[in-house]
Every structure is written in C-alpha cells, then in structure tokens.
Motif scaffolding. Structure first.
Motif, mmCIF file in Angstrom:
data_model
loop_
_atom_site.group_PDB
_atom_site.id
_atom_site.type_symbol
_atom_site.label_atom_id
_atom_site.label_comp_id
_atom_site.label_asym_id
_atom_site.label_seq_id
_atom_site.Cartn_x
_atom_site.Cartn_y
_atom_site.Cartn_z
ATOM 1 N N SER A 240 0.829 -1.208 0.000
ATOM 2 C CA SER A 240 0.000 0.000 0.000
ATOM 3 C C SER A 240 0.864 1.259 0.000
ATOM 4 C CB SER A 240 -0.946 -0.012 1.200
ATOM 5 O OG SER A 240 -0.221 -0.072 2.422
ATOM 6 N N MET A 241 2.002 1.210 0.683
ATOM 7 C CA MET A 241 2.879 2.381 0.690
ATOM 8 C C MET A 241 3.408 2.663 -0.706
ATOM 9 S SD MET A 241 6.640 3.011 2.320
ATOM 10 C CE MET A 241 6.254 2.567 4.004
ATOM 11 N N ALA A 242 3.903 1.630 -1.378
ATOM 12 C CA ALA A 242 4.433 1.826 -2.729
ATOM 13 C C ALA A 242 3.351 2.333 -3.666
ATOM 14 C CB ALA A 242 5.027 0.517 -3.248
ATOM 15 N N ASP A 243 2.120 1.859 -3.468
ATOM 16 C CA ASP A 243 1.009 2.292 -4.318
ATOM 17 C C ASP A 243 0.617 3.742 -4.076
ATOM 18 O OD1 ASP A 243 0.718 -0.039 -5.706
ATOM 19 O OD2 ASP A 243 -0.917 -0.820 -4.500
ATOM 20 N N MET A 244 1.092 4.351 -3.004
ATOM 21 C CA MET A 244 0.734 5.737 -2.706
ATOM 22 C C MET A 244 1.540 6.742 -3.530
ATOM 23 S SD MET A 244 0.168 5.568 1.414
ATOM 24 C CE MET A 244 -0.991 4.387 2.112
ATOM 25 N N ALA A 245 2.537 6.254 -4.267
ATOM 26 C CA ALA A 245 3.308 7.131 -5.158
ATOM 27 C C ALA A 245 3.434 6.427 -6.502
ATOM 28 C CB ALA A 245 4.686 7.428 -4.579
ATOM 29 N N VAL A 246 2.636 6.838 -7.463
ATOM 30 C CA VAL A 246 2.735 6.271 -8.807
ATOM 31 C C VAL A 246 3.387 7.304 -9.720
ATOM 32 C CG1 VAL A 246 0.790 4.728 -8.496
ATOM 33 C CG2 VAL A 246 0.401 7.004 -9.424
ATOM 34 N N VAL B 112 14.789 11.513 -3.414
ATOM 35 C CA VAL B 112 15.256 10.338 -2.661
ATOM 36 C C VAL B 112 14.052 9.434 -2.461
ATOM 37 C CG1 VAL B 112 16.253 9.488 -0.501
ATOM 38 C CG2 VAL B 112 17.043 11.669 -1.460
ATOM 39 N N THR B 113 14.176 8.180 -2.860
ATOM 40 C CA THR B 113 13.065 7.267 -2.638
ATOM 41 C C THR B 113 13.470 6.124 -1.726
ATOM 42 O OG1 THR B 113 11.285 5.979 -3.679
ATOM 43 C CG2 THR B 113 13.476 5.757 -4.645
ATOM 44 N N TYR B 114 12.558 5.779 -0.869
ATOM 45 C CA TYR B 114 12.706 4.626 0.018
ATOM 46 C C TYR B 114 12.702 3.362 -0.841
ATOM 47 C CZ TYR B 114 11.530 1.935 4.308
ATOM 48 O OH TYR B 114 11.520 1.070 5.375
ATOM 49 N N MET B 115 13.388 2.349 -0.376
ATOM 50 C CA MET B 115 13.411 1.068 -1.082
ATOM 51 C C MET B 115 11.991 0.559 -1.323
ATOM 52 S SD MET B 115 15.764 -0.963 -2.209
ATOM 53 C CE MET B 115 15.866 -2.618 -2.897
ATOM 54 N N ASN B 116 11.065 0.901 -0.427
ATOM 55 C CA ASN B 116 9.678 0.454 -0.529
ATOM 56 C C ASN B 116 8.918 1.312 -1.538
ATOM 57 O OD1 ASN B 116 10.873 -0.622 1.770
ATOM 58 N ND2 ASN B 116 8.925 -0.823 2.835
ATOM 59 N N SER B 117 9.338 1.231 -2.783
ATOM 60 C CA SER B 117 8.705 1.980 -3.866
ATOM 61 C C SER B 117 8.798 1.146 -5.135
ATOM 62 C CB SER B 117 9.397 3.338 -4.067
ATOM 63 O OG SER B 117 10.787 3.166 -4.333
ATOM 64 N N SER B 118 7.972 1.474 -6.100
ATOM 65 C CA SER B 118 7.949 0.702 -7.342
ATOM 66 C C SER B 118 9.205 0.968 -8.169
ATOM 67 C CB SER B 118 6.709 1.064 -8.161
ATOM 68 O OG SER B 118 6.824 2.390 -8.659
ATOM 69 N N ILE C 25 10.597 18.009 1.298
ATOM 70 C CA ILE C 25 9.253 17.892 0.738
ATOM 71 C C ILE C 25 8.868 16.420 0.864
ATOM 72 C CG2 ILE C 25 7.798 18.210 -1.295
ATOM 73 C CD1 ILE C 25 9.878 20.295 -2.265
ATOM 74 N N LEU C 26 8.013 16.132 1.815
ATOM 75 C CA LEU C 26 7.653 14.750 2.142
ATOM 76 C C LEU C 26 6.414 14.325 1.368
ATOM 77 C CD1 LEU C 26 7.995 15.134 6.014
ATOM 78 C CD2 LEU C 26 9.696 14.115 4.484
ATOM 79 N N TRP C 27 6.494 13.209 0.698
ATOM 80 C CA TRP C 27 5.336 12.677 -0.012
ATOM 81 C C TRP C 27 4.321 12.150 0.998
ATOM 82 C CZ3 TRP C 27 4.626 13.350 -5.055
ATOM 83 C CH2 TRP C 27 3.596 12.630 -5.691
ATOM 84 N N ARG C 28 3.055 12.332 0.705
ATOM 85 C CA ARG C 28 2.033 11.859 1.634
ATOM 86 C C ARG C 28 1.789 10.360 1.421
ATOM 87 N NH1 ARG C 28 -3.756 14.622 3.314
ATOM 88 N NH2 ARG C 28 -4.170 13.215 5.057
ATOM 89 N N GLY C 29 2.676 9.553 1.971
ATOM 90 C CA GLY C 29 2.554 8.110 1.936
ATOM 91 C C GLY C 29 2.932 7.548 3.286
ATOM 92 N N HIS C 30 2.503 6.325 3.566
ATOM 93 C CA HIS C 30 2.822 5.717 4.856
ATOM 94 C C HIS C 30 2.619 4.210 4.771
ATOM 95 C CE1 HIS C 30 -1.564 6.210 5.002
ATOM 96 N NE2 HIS C 30 -1.550 5.126 5.767
ATOM 97 N N CYS C 31 3.151 3.509 5.745
ATOM 98 C CA CYS C 31 2.946 2.064 5.863
ATOM 99 C C CYS C 31 1.655 1.824 6.647
ATOM 100 C CB CYS C 31 4.127 1.423 6.592
ATOM 101 S SG CYS C 31 3.860 -0.307 7.037
#
Length: 399
Positions: free
Chosen positions: A129-135, A158-164, A245-251
């Motif tokens: 769900s976290m990865a799906d929050m940033a397409v 900078v992207t977290y490993m938990n991304s597509s 600038i923080l993307w609005r995503g979360h686990c």
C-alpha cells in the motif's frame, strides 16, 4: 500551474475496489492460472518440500521477515527487502528466484539479477500500500510543479526502497538515490550535498523522523506534499522554503501505532522497553526508547538481557517469531489490536506450492520483469546508494 496527473473517476475507482476493473499502473494483479491447492490440503508441506527438492539448485527461495511461518520454513534466506534482493544477485546460477515478499521487492530482485534469471512472485496481488501511494504520473506531476517554481534544479529526489521500479527509475533519471530504513541518514546527507532540498518518496514518516531526529532539521523545515491536491496542497512559498518535501505516503501497519499505544503499554507493563520501526509516526518514535530498521529490531532483541520486557512497533509475524525464539524475554505487540501486513500475508503455502510445482512442470508463472529503460535508471539510483560511505560492497553487476 499545470499538472499532468489525472485522478481516476469515482466510477473507475469503485469498479476497481469491487474487483471489476484494473489499474496497470499499480501493483495489482490476481490471476492465478492453473489449480491453486486448497489451504486445507494436509500434504502442502510435503508437496512444497518435494517440489523444492526436484528443482534443486535451479531455485532460490527468498522470505521476507514479515512472511508467515508456513512460508518462511521454505526460505533459503530471510531478511529485509534489500538484503533479499542482493542475496538473489549473489546467486547467478539460480535460474528461478521465488520471492516470498511483495511486488516492489520482486522488482528490485529483477533489477539486480541477470537477464538469465527469472523472478517469481507466488501471488501477484501481494503488493504494498505504501508503494502504491506514489505512482509515476503523480510524481512526474509534482516534479513539473517544482520545475515551474524554478526549484527542481536544487531538489534531489530520494526514494525509500519500498517503492515501485517506476519511482526508482524516476529518481535515477533525475539524479537521486534510493535509501533503506537503515541508511536513510547517509542518503539524505549525500542529497543535501547535491542540492538545498529533498523530495522524499513515498514514506513521509521515515523522511520526517530521519531529518528531524538524526539530522537536526526542524519540523518547520518539512512540508507534506499531497498528490491528490493541486500543487500538493502547498503554496509556492511553502515549497520554496522547505528543505524536506515529504510525499504523503505511509505504511498501513507501522502507521497504525499511536502515542496512546505507547502510553498504554507503559502503564500495563512497568519497565517495558518500546522499540519501533522508523516508519512509525513521529510522535510514536519520539515517545519510544529505541527506533531502527527491521534488522536493528531483530539484533536488539537478540542482545537484550533475559527477563527484559519489549513492546515492538512492527509487523505481527515478526513480533510473534521473535517472541517464540526468545522465551526468556517478554515480547509483545505494541498495540492491543494485532495487525498483520495484509498484502504480505497473501503469500501463503498454497501459492508457494503452486508456484514451485508449476516450475517443476516447466511452466514459469507470475514472472516479475522490469523494462530495460526503467531498470537501467533504477539501477543507477541503487548503485548510488551502494556507493554511499558506510555502505556494503555492491552486488554483482547484472548481465
């Protein structure tokens, strides 16, 4: 300002949630060709054992820490997402990589392994769900906004490993870097040497906690970009003044822990140590005794003295496994209401048996592939992470 991201219609969203639509740009997919064994089949363990034995060295099974015990027992290696992807890359002779994790993890394994290897995800519906929050469309629209404001040139993504893979590729194309929960500070230190601000994707909590608690930035230095609002719901001045600038995503798992959870467990268990993952909310992290990655949590519990009490703010499968492995310590889930990672939990024994038996029959199912251009740019961002001071030796280059 213009935006290239178009929100799906309410009708399309409703049909998708009802299982009557599809979205090719997210980590969804539920087709399982062939016959899936029944969960009640008493021979599942024997079937998995036999299929894995027949495949021998041709197959390498990876198991994420958050997987069910019934699946973990068949893993050749267990670990977090990046460790597992690197383990796959370190075994070029394994023809099949069966990744018991979620979609973005299998993508990373495909990026880091050779073209001759095939990465298989037992259930394509095991997304994140976290990865799906940033397409990609959303992130490109955000970057257009920063470009129109004249600040994209000083912003490092900078992207977290938990991304597509798409997001990792975007970051690689735009001079950025990937990070893990254990090296996020090193990645941000590097990023601020390249520019004056960072666009951090997709987990707001890891970005905020690292910037404020480890780097000395203030909460006022951070703004939250909401991709569902024009210009992220921020004014030009807010975007220009921000450092993070923080993307609005979360686990969905780590985000459920609250300050009340921490206060409640302290009242119930005197002397308890609260240990949480940095994907937790800022107020939860600041109220805890220890914070760190999944590997840090495991090592901390292993080193803890007998008789000590620990409340863990992380996924339940891991908490239960640690409690069983350390009966001399009191280990509990931080929240009263237990919660598994629902998408990770989709990888169950029937799906694993099905995937292995299909391979025995010569049929490759649920193969995860990343297109060459995306893989190249994503690999660039991953290699930058591996080159950071303090990082381990890079994995073998993909052929």
């Amino acid at each position: 300002m213009t935006s290239t991201w178009v929100e799906p219609s309410n009708t399309a969203t409703a049909l998708l949630l009802l299982g009557r639509g599809s979205d090719p740009d997210t980590e969804r997919g539920v087709e399982c060709p062939g016959d899936l064994p029944a969960p009640s089949d008493p021979d599942l363990v024997a079937r998995a054992t036999a299929a894995k034995a027949k495949l021998g060295s041709k197959v390498f099974v990876l198991g994420h820490h958050y997987q069910r015990d019934e699946v973990i027992q068949f893993a050749d290696v267990t670990g977090d997402s990046f460790k597992l992807a690197r383990e796959a890359a370190a075994r070029p002779d394994a023809e099949y990589i069966v990744f018991c994790g979620v979609h973005f993890m299998a993508e990373s394994a495909d990026i880091l392994t050779t073209d001759a290897q095939r990465v298989i995800l037992p259930d394509l519906a095991a997304g994140c769900s976290m990865a799906d929050m940033a397409v990609l469309g959303q992130v490109e629209a955000a970057w257009d906004t920063l470009t129109e404001l004249g600040i994209a040139g000083e912003t490092v993504p900078v992207t977290y490993m938990n991304s597509s893979a798409d997001i990792k590729g975007f970051v690689g194309r735009n001079g950025g870097v990937v990070c893990t929960s254990s090296n996020a500070k090193r990645a941000l230190d590097w990023a601020f040497e390249q520019g004056s601000k960072v666009l951090f994707l997709p987990d707001q909590h890891l970005g905020r906690n690292t910037a404020v608690l480890e780097m000395g930035l203030s909460l006022d230095d951070c703004v939250l970009y909401d991709p569902h609002k024009p210009n992220g719901g921020l004014t030009p001045e807010q975007l220009r003044d921000a450092k993070m600038i923080l993307w609005r995503g979360h686990c969905s798992v780590h985000g459920r822990f609250t300050l009340d959870s921490v206060n409640d467990v302290r009242e119930r268990v005197p002397g308890v140590n609260v240990l949480v993952h940095p994907e937790c909310r800022h107020e939860v992290v600041t109220a805890s005794d220890y914070v760190g990655s999944t590997e840090y949590i495991i090592k901390t519990i292993e080193a803890a003295p007998a008789g000590s009490a620990w409340a863990l703010g992380t996924e339940l499968n891991l908490v239960r496994r640690l409690a069983l492995a350390h009966p001399d310590k009191q280990i509990m889930f931080l929240d009263k209401a237990v919660c598994y990672c629902s998408t990770m939990n989709r990888i169950d024994l029937p799906h694993l048996v099905w995937a292995l038996e299909e391979l025995v029959a010569g049929r490759v199912v649920n193969q995860i592939t990343v297109d060459a251009d995306t893989a190249q740019h994503a690999r660039t961002a991953l290699d930058k992470m591996l080159a950071l001071p303090g990082s381990d030796t890079p994995p073998p280059a993909a052929a």
